[in-house]
Design an enzyme around this catalytic site. Structure first.
Site, PDB file in Angstrom:
ATOM      1  CE1 TYR A  32     -89.978 -21.391 175.774  1.00 47.49           C
ATOM      2  CE2 TYR A  32     -89.738 -20.280 173.881  1.00 47.49           C
ATOM      3  CZ  TYR A  32     -89.691 -20.235 175.129  1.00 47.49           C
ATOM      4  OH  TYR A  32     -89.245 -19.025 175.691  1.00 47.49           O
ATOM      5  CB  THR A  60     -90.425 -15.676 174.285  1.00 46.18           C
ATOM      6  OG1 THR A  60     -89.825 -15.983 173.162  1.00 46.18           O
ATOM      7  CG2 THR A  60     -91.569 -16.457 174.438  1.00 46.18           C
ATOM      8  CG  ASP A  61     -88.837 -12.864 170.017  1.00 46.19           C
ATOM      9  OD1 ASP A  61     -88.748 -13.918 170.451  1.00 46.19           O
ATOM     10  OD2 ASP A  61     -87.814 -12.162 169.403  1.00 46.19           O
ATOM     11  CD  GLU A  62     -89.003 -18.947 170.096  1.00 49.43           C
ATOM     12  OE1 GLU A  62     -89.524 -19.984 170.080  1.00 49.43           O
ATOM     13  OE2 GLU A  62     -87.929 -19.096 170.285  1.00 49.43           O
ATOM     14  CB  THR A 100     -93.014 -26.231 183.708  1.00 47.18           C
ATOM     15  OG1 THR A 100     -92.414 -27.425 184.189  1.00 47.18           O
ATOM     16  CG2 THR A 100     -92.296 -24.937 183.994  1.00 47.18           C
ATOM     17  CG  ASP A 130     -84.989 -25.845 158.831  1.00 46.76           C
ATOM     18  OD1 ASP A 130     -84.520 -25.464 159.896  1.00 46.76           O
ATOM     19  OD2 ASP A 130     -85.372 -25.231 158.170  1.00 46.76           O
ATOM     20  NE  ARG A 131     -85.490 -25.153 166.854  1.00 43.18           N
ATOM     21  CZ  ARG A 131     -84.987 -24.353 167.494  1.00 43.18           C
ATOM     22  NH1 ARG A 131     -85.397 -23.137 167.491  1.00 43.18           N
ATOM     23  NH2 ARG A 131     -83.869 -24.301 168.193  1.00 43.18           N
ATOM     24  N   PRO A 132     -88.055 -28.936 162.745  1.00 42.58           N
ATOM     25  CG  PRO A 132     -89.043 -30.792 163.439  1.00 42.58           C
ATOM     26  CD  PRO A 132     -87.837 -29.927 163.362  1.00 42.58           C
ATOM     27  N   PRO A 188     -73.292 -27.343 164.264  1.00 45.19           N
ATOM     28  CG  PRO A 188     -74.694 -28.392 165.485  1.00 45.19           C
ATOM     29  CD  PRO A 188     -73.322 -27.561 165.355  1.00 45.19           C
ATOM     30  CG  ASN A 246     -79.855 -19.027 163.060  1.00 46.91           C
ATOM     31  OD1 ASN A 246     -80.110 -18.056 163.813  1.00 46.91           O
ATOM     32  ND2 ASN A 246     -80.883 -19.943 162.814  1.00 46.91           N
ATOM     33  CE  LYS A 270     -92.398 -17.891 178.489  1.00 44.95           C
ATOM     34  NZ  LYS A 270     -91.873 -17.817 179.852  1.00 44.95           N
TER      35      LYS A 270
HETATM   36  P1  NAD Z   1     -83.395 -21.672 181.520  1.00 47.06           P
HETATM   37  O1  NAD Z   1     -84.182 -22.887 180.875  1.00 47.06           O
HETATM   38  O2  NAD Z   1     -82.202 -21.492 181.498  1.00 47.06           O
HETATM   39  O3  NAD Z   1     -83.780 -21.582 183.036  1.00 47.06           O
HETATM   40  C1  NAD Z   1     -85.217 -22.004 183.496  1.00 47.06           C
HETATM   41  C2  NAD Z   1     -85.231 -22.170 185.097  1.00 47.06           C
HETATM   42  O4  NAD Z   1     -86.435 -22.359 185.499  1.00 47.06           O
HETATM   43  C3  NAD Z   1     -84.333 -23.078 185.604  1.00 47.06           C
HETATM   44  O5  NAD Z   1     -83.324 -22.933 186.781  1.00 47.06           O
HETATM   45  C4  NAD Z   1     -85.153 -24.476 185.767  1.00 47.06           C
HETATM   46  O6  NAD Z   1     -84.639 -25.130 186.991  1.00 47.06           O
HETATM   47  C5  NAD Z   1     -86.488 -23.710 186.229  1.00 47.06           C
HETATM   48  N1  NAD Z   1     -87.522 -24.244 186.407  1.00 47.06           N
HETATM   49  C6  NAD Z   1     -88.224 -25.012 185.343  1.00 47.06           C
HETATM   50  N2  NAD Z   1     -89.101 -25.613 185.547  1.00 47.06           N
HETATM   51  C7  NAD Z   1     -89.555 -25.262 186.875  1.00 47.06           C
HETATM   52  C8  NAD Z   1     -90.675 -25.429 187.829  1.00 47.06           C
HETATM   53  N3  NAD Z   1     -91.595 -26.180 187.416  1.00 47.06           N
HETATM   54  N4  NAD Z   1     -90.637 -24.744 189.089  1.00 47.06           N
HETATM   55  C9  NAD Z   1     -89.580 -24.062 189.297  1.00 47.06           C
HETATM   56  N5  NAD Z   1     -88.561 -23.940 188.442  1.00 47.06           N
HETATM   57  C10 NAD Z   1     -88.414 -24.338 187.244  1.00 47.06           C
HETATM   58  O7  NAD Z   1     -84.408 -20.562 180.731  1.00 47.06           O
HETATM   59  P2  NAD Z   1     -83.816 -18.980 180.520  1.00 47.06           P
HETATM   60  O8  NAD Z   1     -83.187 -19.027 179.173  1.00 47.06           O
HETATM   61  O9  NAD Z   1     -83.212 -18.332 181.478  1.00 47.06           O
HETATM   62  O10 NAD Z   1     -85.414 -18.392 180.521  1.00 47.06           O
HETATM   63  C11 NAD Z   1     -86.107 -17.655 181.549  1.00 47.06           C
HETATM   64  C12 NAD Z   1     -87.473 -17.123 180.990  1.00 47.06           C
HETATM   65  O11 NAD Z   1     -87.382 -16.368 180.213  1.00 47.06           O
HETATM   66  C13 NAD Z   1     -88.275 -18.177 180.571  1.00 47.06           C
HETATM   67  O12 NAD Z   1     -89.672 -18.077 180.925  1.00 47.06           O
HETATM   68  C14 NAD Z   1     -88.088 -18.103 178.952  1.00 47.06           C
HETATM   69  O13 NAD Z   1     -89.117 -18.308 178.308  1.00 47.06           O
HETATM   70  C15 NAD Z   1     -88.053 -16.416 178.837  1.00 47.06           C
HETATM   71  N6  NAD Z   1     -87.188 -15.990 177.636  1.00 47.06           N
HETATM   72  C16 NAD Z   1     -85.881 -16.680 177.330  1.00 47.06           C
HETATM   73  C17 NAD Z   1     -85.225 -16.288 176.267  1.00 47.06           C
HETATM   74  C18 NAD Z   1     -83.900 -16.641 175.817  1.00 47.06           C
HETATM   75  O14 NAD Z   1     -83.314 -16.485 174.846  1.00 47.06           O
HETATM   76  N7  NAD Z   1     -83.467 -17.487 176.873  1.00 47.06           N
HETATM   77  C19 NAD Z   1     -85.800 -15.097 175.673  1.00 47.06           C
HETATM   78  C20 NAD Z   1     -87.116 -14.523 175.962  1.00 47.06           C
HETATM   79  C21 NAD Z   1     -87.791 -15.224 177.137  1.00 47.06           C
HETATM   80  O1  DAU Z   2     -86.689 -15.561 170.940  1.00 48.09           O
HETATM   81  C1  DAU Z   2     -86.596 -15.841 172.129  1.00 48.09           C
HETATM   82  C2  DAU Z   2     -86.276 -17.547 172.209  1.00 48.09           C
HETATM   83  O2  DAU Z   2     -84.990 -17.404 171.879  1.00 48.09           O
HETATM   84  C3  DAU Z   2     -86.497 -17.902 173.799  1.00 48.09           C
HETATM   85  O3  DAU Z   2     -88.252 -17.715 173.970  1.00 48.09           O
HETATM   86  C4  DAU Z   2     -86.411 -19.307 173.920  1.00 48.09           C
HETATM   87  O4  DAU Z   2     -86.343 -19.606 175.226  1.00 48.09           O
HETATM   88  C5  DAU Z   2     -84.729 -19.416 173.776  1.00 48.09           C
HETATM   89  O5  DAU Z   2     -84.043 -20.837 173.763  1.00 48.09           O
HETATM   90  C6  DAU Z   2     -84.340 -18.700 172.152  1.00 48.09           C
HETATM   91  O6  DAU Z   2     -85.023 -19.751 171.073  1.00 48.09           O
HETATM   92  P1  DAU Z   2     -84.589 -20.126 169.737  1.00 48.09           P
HETATM   93  O7  DAU Z   2     -85.181 -21.456 169.279  1.00 48.09           O
HETATM   94  O8  DAU Z   2     -84.278 -19.048 168.821  1.00 48.09           O
HETATM   95  O9  DAU Z   2     -82.861 -20.541 170.506  1.00 48.09           O
HETATM   96  P2  DAU Z   2     -81.701 -21.422 169.937  1.00 48.09           P
HETATM   97  O10 DAU Z   2     -80.478 -21.102 170.721  1.00 48.09           O
HETATM   98  O11 DAU Z   2     -82.188 -22.889 170.240  1.00 48.09           O
HETATM   99  O12 DAU Z   2     -81.682 -21.461 168.474  1.00 48.09           O
HETATM  100  C7  DAU Z   2     -81.154 -20.141 167.851  1.00 48.09           C
HETATM  101  C8  DAU Z   2     -81.397 -20.356 166.206  1.00 48.09           C
HETATM  102  O13 DAU Z   2     -80.336 -20.837 165.881  1.00 48.09           O
HETATM  103  C9  DAU Z   2     -82.764 -20.865 165.900  1.00 48.09           C
HETATM  104  O14 DAU Z   2     -82.995 -20.297 164.466  1.00 48.09           O
HETATM  105  C10 DAU Z   2     -82.361 -22.238 165.712  1.00 48.09           C
HETATM  106  C11 DAU Z   2     -80.709 -22.308 165.377  1.00 48.09           C
HETATM  107  N1  DAU Z   2     -79.685 -23.468 165.742  1.00 48.09           N
HETATM  108  C12 DAU Z   2     -80.022 -23.802 166.991  1.00 48.09           C
HETATM  109  C13 DAU Z   2     -79.082 -24.868 167.453  1.00 48.09           C
HETATM  110  C14 DAU Z   2     -79.056 -25.136 168.859  1.00 48.09           C
HETATM  111  C15 DAU Z   2     -79.120 -23.938 164.699  1.00 48.09           C
HETATM  112  O15 DAU Z   2     -79.200 -23.809 163.720  1.00 48.09           O
HETATM  113  N2  DAU Z   2     -78.193 -25.119 165.503  1.00 48.09           N
HETATM  114  C16 DAU Z   2     -78.342 -25.525 166.525  1.00 48.09           C
HETATM  115  O16 DAU Z   2     -77.538 -26.339 166.798  1.00 48.09           O
END
Ligand code: NAD
Ligand code: DAU
Length: 360
Positions: free
Chosen positions: A158, A132-134, A98, A288-290, A213, A257, A162
């Site tokens: 991931y 994303t900043d990642e 994707t 921890d997450r790998p 967790p 966190n 990106k």
């Molecule tokens: P999300 O996982 O909540 O939503 C993703 C959406 O994309 C879903 O509605 C899904 O059905 C759709 N999708 C997935 N594969 C698809 C495909 N092949 N064709 C059409 N639609 C598809 O994601 P989010 O958290 O809303 O993130 C949105 C964007 O922002 C992503 O590109 C992500 O990398 C970026 N982003 C997210 C965060 C965050 O903290 N969530 C931060 C920075 C950037």
């Molecule tokens: O930085 C932007 C990114 O933020 C986006 O690009 C991603 O799409 C979005 O999912 C998010 O990524 P993170 O990995 O930072 O988000 P998450 O909520 O999964 O985790 C946030 C932090 O918390 C991370 O350091 C892992 C930790 N964590 C997460 C979960 C789910 C825990 O400690 N316990 C948990 O159960």
């Protein structure tokens, strides 16, 4: 008309709702409805003639090209992605498919469409890629925040996918002159956040009496951005960003966190107290997450300086609103966790398609 991909997900659905509340301009919302896409988020705009929802895959260049030709959007705002780091560790293939192949296919469709436009239309058109900043990797505690010129160093499947999509977008700007814009944002939080991510997971588990967790020692740092602030930044970049440029978007809210989870517990203790004890009692430390990145921090001075955007919400105001939203929307969380939302989508999407066919 703007063409939004992934507008049924967390950020995309907030963006669509905010857009329609503030603009008369219609949107095409193109989303595959994977597990992360929830039409329930859009219930309030499904009957709105300014919102056209189409189920489809960004990898399907033919379907996308047909929609471009039919609706003639002035911009593509590309949210669609696989977004959860943990899922990318267990199953990276969908992320490659994707985030990389899908973005490539979308760019190809956009390039073909853009080439078919008049000179004036071509000058107006924008392809805005939401990233994303990642992609910049991990910072040490004393390192300066990421800027737009920080080197790419992604550490998870991931973030690598990106990063690849960012490079493809950049190359389409440089090679084919497609007017691209890229935003790299920090961690979002707010309404409609899928409860597999830290903040909504902790709120849901706390209320269900389940463990909260924390991976590793909980000292990893993220910069938290309220989702409505992110949506405003994207709108601003769309209207005034310079083609070919990248804008970092951050909340200026660096938190460990453990701090985030404790803050959530304290707010819940106030708004929805337990019979005995504190929600903090449910915190557990787990493996921890790998490849877990230690710290993200974003220098968002460019978007402030050039486009005048800055976040309106600080963490303490935003997180209170978020907790309150989850308390007010227990049904939404319950339906997502039970999987009932998928059935609801199937029924309502079919009804929606029939209704639209009649309207056309
Ligand atoms: P999300 O996982 O909540 O939503 C993703 C959406 O994309 C879903 O509605 C899904 O059905 C759709 N999708 C997935 N594969 C698809 C495909 N092949 N064709 C059409 N639609 C598809 O994601 P989010 O958290 O809303 O993130 C949105 C964007 O922002 C992503 O590109 C992500 O990398 C970026 N982003 C997210 C965060 C965050 O903290 N969530 C931060 C920075 C950037
Ligand atoms: O930085 C932007 C990114 O933020 C986006 O690009 C991603 O799409 C979005 O999912 C998010 O990524 P993170 O990995 O930072 O988000 P998450 O909520 O999964 O985790 C946030 C932090 O918390 C991370 O350091 C892992 C930790 N964590 C997460 C979960 C789910 C825990 O400690 N316990 C948990 O159960």
């Amino acid at each position: 008309m703007v063409f939004i991909t992934g507008g049924a997900g967390f950020i995309g659905s907030n963006f669509v709702l905010n857009w329609l509340a503030q603009n008369d301009e219609p949107v095409i919302n193109f989303d595959k409805l994977t597990y992360a896409g929830n039409l329930n988020n859009l219930a309030s705009v499904m009957q709105d003639s300014r919102h056209v929802f189409v189920k489809g895959d960004i990898g399907d260049t033919v379907q996308v090209a047909t929609l471009f030709a039919k609706y003639k959007p002035r911009a593509v705002i590309h949210f669609a992605a696989e977004s959860h780091v943990d899922r990318s560790i267990h199953g990276p293939a969908t992320f490659v498919n994707t985030n990389i192949n899908g973005t490539f296919a979308l760019l190809e469709a956009a390039r073909g469409y853009w080439n078919s436009l008049s000179e004036t239309e071509r000058a107006i058109f924008r392809f805005l890629h939401v990233s994303t900043d990642e992609v910049y990797g991990s910072l040490g505690v004393n390192d300066a925040p990421f800027t737009e010129s920080s080197p790419y160093a992604p550490n998870s499947p991931y973030s690598a996918s990106k990063a690849a999509s960012d490079h493809l977008v950049r190359s389409y700007g440089r090679t084919y002159d497609l007017p691209t814009l890229t935003t790299n944002s920090s961690n979002n939080y707010g309404a409609y956040h899928f409860p597999e991510k830290l903040i909504p997971l902790v709120i849901a588990n706390a209320r269900a009496g389940k463990p909260l967790p924390i991976y590793g020692d909980g000292q990893q740092i993220r910069d938290w951005l309220y989702v409505n602030d992110h949506c405003a930044a994207i709108r601003r970049v769309l209207e005034a960003g310079r083609p070919g440029e990248v804008y970092n978007v951050g909340g200026c809210n660096e938190k460990t966190n453990l701090d985030v989870v404790c803050t959530l517990c304290d707010i819940l203790d106030q708004l929805d107290p337990k019979q005995a004890g504190s929600y903090r009692d449910q915190i557990i430390f787990v493996e921890d997450r790998p490849g877990h990145d230690r710290r993200y921090a974003v220098d968002a001075r460019k978007i402030e300086r050039e486009l005048g955007w800055r976040p309106m919400e600080n963490f303490y105001t935003g997180i209170r609103k978020t907790v309150q939203w989850y308390l007010n929307n227990e049904d939404w969380v319950r339906d997502v966790q039970s999987g009932a939302y998928l059935k609801w989508i199937e029924t309502n999407y079919n009804q929606y398609v029939s209704m639209r066919e009649v309207a056309n």
